[in-house]
Motif scaffolding. Structure first.
Motif, short mmCIF file in Angstrom:
data_model
loop_
_atom_site.label_atom_id
_atom_site.label_comp_id
_atom_site.label_asym_id
_atom_site.label_seq_id
_atom_site.Cartn_x
_atom_site.Cartn_y
_atom_site.Cartn_z
N UNK B 4 27.79 34.78 24.29
CA UNK B 4 28.82 34.24 23.39
C UNK B 4 29.92 35.28 23.19
N UNK B 5 30.94 34.93 22.44
CA UNK B 5 32.05 35.86 22.24
C UNK B 5 31.80 36.83 21.10
N UNK B 6 30.80 36.51 20.28
CA UNK B 6 30.63 37.34 19.10
C UNK B 6 29.17 37.38 18.64
N UNK B 7 28.72 38.54 18.22
CA UNK B 7 27.34 38.74 17.71
C UNK B 7 27.38 39.63 16.47
N UNK B 8 26.29 39.55 15.71
CA UNK B 8 26.16 40.54 14.62
C UNK B 8 25.99 41.92 15.22
N UNK B 9 25.05 42.00 16.18
CA UNK B 9 24.67 43.30 16.72
C UNK B 9 24.66 43.25 18.25
N UNK B 10 25.33 44.20 18.90
CA UNK B 10 25.20 44.36 20.34
C UNK B 10 24.47 45.67 20.61
N UNK B 151 32.74 40.61 20.59
CA UNK B 151 32.88 41.19 19.26
C UNK B 151 31.50 41.47 18.67
N UNK B 152 31.40 42.56 17.92
CA UNK B 152 30.14 42.88 17.27
C UNK B 152 30.41 43.57 15.94
N UNK B 153 29.59 43.21 14.95
CA UNK B 153 29.77 43.87 13.66
C UNK B 153 29.19 45.28 13.74
N UNK B 154 28.19 45.40 14.62
CA UNK B 154 27.49 46.68 14.74
C UNK B 154 27.13 46.89 16.20
N UNK B 155 27.37 48.10 16.70
CA UNK B 155 26.96 48.42 18.07
C UNK B 155 25.85 49.47 18.00
N UNK B 156 24.81 49.24 18.80
CA UNK B 156 23.73 50.23 18.88
C UNK B 156 23.76 50.83 20.28
N UNK B 157 23.94 52.14 20.35
CA UNK B 157 23.97 52.84 21.64
C UNK B 157 22.56 53.29 21.98
N UNK B 158 21.96 52.58 22.93
CA UNK B 158 20.60 52.93 23.38
C UNK B 158 20.64 53.11 24.89
N UNK B 159 21.73 53.77 25.34
CA UNK B 159 21.98 53.83 26.78
C UNK B 159 21.45 55.08 27.45
N UNK B 160 20.47 55.70 26.80
CA UNK B 160 19.68 56.71 27.50
C UNK B 160 20.36 58.06 27.67
N UNK B 161 19.78 58.86 28.55
CA UNK B 161 20.25 60.21 28.81
C UNK B 161 21.74 60.23 29.17
N UNK B 162 22.19 59.19 29.87
CA UNK B 162 23.59 59.14 30.32
C UNK B 162 24.58 59.00 29.16
N UNK B 279 28.38 51.92 14.07
CA UNK B 279 27.64 52.30 15.28
C UNK B 279 26.44 53.19 14.95
N UNK B 280 25.34 52.94 15.69
CA UNK B 280 24.16 53.78 15.57
C UNK B 280 23.69 54.14 16.99
N UNK B 281 23.12 55.34 17.13
CA UNK B 281 22.54 55.76 18.41
C UNK B 281 21.03 55.86 18.25
N UNK B 282 20.33 55.57 19.35
CA UNK B 282 18.87 55.64 19.27
C UNK B 282 18.28 56.08 20.61
N UNK B 283 17.14 56.74 20.54
CA UNK B 283 16.43 57.15 21.76
C UNK B 283 17.09 58.34 22.46
N UNK B 284 17.01 58.34 23.77
CA UNK B 284 17.58 59.45 24.55
C UNK B 284 19.06 59.65 24.24
N UNK B 285 19.77 58.58 23.98
CA UNK B 285 21.20 58.67 23.68
C UNK B 285 21.43 59.53 22.44
N UNK B 286 20.46 59.53 21.52
CA UNK B 286 20.57 60.33 20.30
C UNK B 286 19.82 61.65 20.44
N UNK B 287 19.39 61.95 21.68
CA UNK B 287 18.66 63.20 21.96
C UNK B 287 17.39 63.30 21.10
#
Ligand SMILES: Cc1cc2nc3c(=O)[nH]c(=O)nc-3n(C[C@H](O)[C@H](O)[C@H](O)COP(=O)(O)OP(=O)(O)OC[C@H]3O[C@@H](n4cnc5c(N)ncnc54)[C@H](O)[C@@H]3O)c2cc1C
Lengths: 67, 397
Positions: B4-10, B151-162, B279-287
């Motif tokens: 869809x074009x819009x989510x609460x969280x991506x 569109x997202x109200x909140x983005x979670x960066x869980x994209x790993x070591x990269x 925005x929040x980071x989690x996992x490897x992305x957040x070291x």
């Protein structure tokens, strides 16, 4: 300049995460360097299989007139 | 099937951290999209596939036969001389409790997220963050040659070591060479191993890191190496050291390689800050990888649960400010931070020791009764015999 040996590359992203300039892009089996690369060579060390080589170009450019 | 074009969280990244975040956000009522650039969740594997049993305490996952293949009873840590200590899996709150099939594990977690209501888009890359007056307001995705804004109200960066999302959002995730490792692993077969143990080899066999043997059965194991970048002198050392180790070990000499796996692993302290507005980071992305073991699955999953839960609270409160997201900072740090810092200091010390000192360490540790194998007890025992080895660690004892 960083030279990539496609034959050796595992497309694992070890270089991407180690790059301080965020100059490397990886998607599945595509690995690309952009102009933000500073030739620091960290990716060469990070690569577990030796697929990357730092080619020193600075100071070696042949002036157009003499080429 | 197109998003869809819009989510609460991506959530960006369909590894264990992203899937768990997506799952806990979706199950509590948020409208969630999980974006994964690979065409297949979990594949190719970039992992030694060892996990601690800790995750089952924190997160609602049950061992499933599709990925839970070998529960070990202990970890053996071999010093350069060949002496080893045995760490009982139950007693040590350890990193390795079982060897899993990571590709199936990741798919399992993603499926749990889907069952709880998250939408998943594979073969879809996030190529940039969308901003509205400086604030993150969504992501641009590329999928089958087409670009779209979501569109997202909140983005979670869980994209790993990269961790591209983290860098786009302005977090400083740059790693020092002493906090980064280069890793290579073979999945080997035709072995003759004791599958009850995971084995670790420290010292000059793997400068600044270790060699691991994580068995799936008597016959099959992941045999890998991690080297600290600051100790690496030239190209392809990970491969050279690993091949050297294998050639010297009679259990491995006749084995065949079924798969080669490589990757980067951070062994740093965690980021000081893993949240910003929207925005929040989690996992490897957040070291969040454990700097002593290089294991990141458990921490990513444990923090992912907190991340997903806070995402829903933010959606309910319609507050995505960094102030509100402190609930996540506080929550994950309460669970993980102390150990991460403790293990970071232990790693800093270990990488400074030569083979002789490491052998002394193993010798002292093998004399500490198993029940007492806590960092504190170990350091205390070392102080008694080799005080010079623990000088900088007095405050930990
Ligand atoms: C060789 C090796 C051995 C390891 N062994 C172990 C071990 O035995 N035990 C352990 O606990 N840990 C181990 N680790 C570490 C472990 O693999 C990671 O900690 C774990 O995968 C972290 O999970 P994550 O979800 O944070 O990140 P990942 O699992 O890395 O997931 C990130 C996902 O994001 C996707 N992605 C990235 N960028 C984008 C984008 N722009 N758009 C869309 N998707 C994107 C990636 O394709 C990836 O699927 C090892 C790592 C390596 C390299």
């Amino acid at each position: 300049m960083i030279e990539l040996n496609d034959d050796k590359c595992m497309h694992c992203g070890a270089c991407v995460g180690a790059c301080p300039a965020n100059a490397i892009y990886l998607n599945e089996v595509i690995l690309d360097f952009n102009d933000d690369c500073t030739d620091c060579g960290l990716c060469v060390k990070a690569c577990p299989v030796g697929a990357l080589t730092l080619i020193r170009t600075r100071g070696l450019k042949v002036p157009a007139a003499t080429a | 099937m197109f998003p869809k074009d819009s989510y609460d969280v991506v959530v960006v990244g369909g590894g264990p951290s992203g899937s768990t975040s997506a799952r806990y956000a979706a199950r509590n009522g948020a409208d969630v999209l999980l974006v994964e650039k690979r065409q297949e969740i979990g594949s190719p594997v970039r992992c030694g596939e060892g996990v601690s049993m800790e995750i089952f305490k924190h997160v609602d996952i049950k061992p499933d036969s599709s990925w839970f293949v070998n529960q070990v009873t202990g970890a053996r840590i071999f010093g350069p001389s060949g002496k080893f200590i045995l760490i009982d899996a139950k007693k040590a709150g350890d990193e390795v409790g079982a060897v899993i099939e990571r590709d199936n594990f990741d798919k399992y977690l993603a499926a749990e997220a889907a069952r709880d209501g998250a939408e998943i888009a594979t073969k879809t890359s996030v190529v940039s963050l969308l901003r509205d007056g400086g604030e993150v307001c969504g992501v641009r995705i590329r999928r089958m040659g087409e670009e779209r804004d979501i569109a997202a109200k909140l983005v979670i960066g869980a994209d790993g070591f990269e961790s591209q999302v983290a860098r786009w959002a302005g977090f400083n995730t740059n790693l020092k060479t002493r906090d980064t490792t280069s890793n290579l692993q073979y999945r080997m077969t035709n072995l003759d191993l004791d599958p009850r143990f995971t084995d670790f080899y420290i010292g000059s066999v793997a400068p600044g890191g270790y060699v691991w043997i994580f068995p799936k059965s008597r016959d099959v194991a992941n045999v890998g190496i991690g080297l600290l970048l600051s100790k690496i002198k030239g190209p392809s050392e990970a491969k050279d050291y690993l091949d050297g180790f294998i050639a010297s070990d009679p259990r491995l000499k006749n084995a065949s390689i079924m798969e080669t796996v490589s990757g980067g692993v951070s062994v740093s302290a965690p980021l000081d800050k893993v949240t910003a507005d929207r925005i929040m980071l989690v996992g490897d992305a957040a070291r969040m990888i454990d700097p002593l073991t290089g294991g990141g699955i458990s921490n990513g999953v444990i923090a992912g649960k907190v991340c997903g839960e806070v995402a829903v609270e933010a959606v309910r409160a319609k507050d995505f400010s960094v102030e509100f997201l402190q609930r996540y900072e506080k929550g994950w740090r309460e669970l993980l931070e102390e150990k991460l810092y403790r293990d970071y200091m232990a790693k800093e010390k270990l990488v400074s020791l030569d083979d002789e000192a490491l052998d002394k360490l193993i010798e002292v540790m093998s004399a500490v009764p198993l029940e007492n194998l806590s960092t504190k007890e170990i350091l205390g025992a070392i102080r008694k015999k080799y005080p010079e080895l623990v000088k900088e660690f007095e405050d930990l004892i």
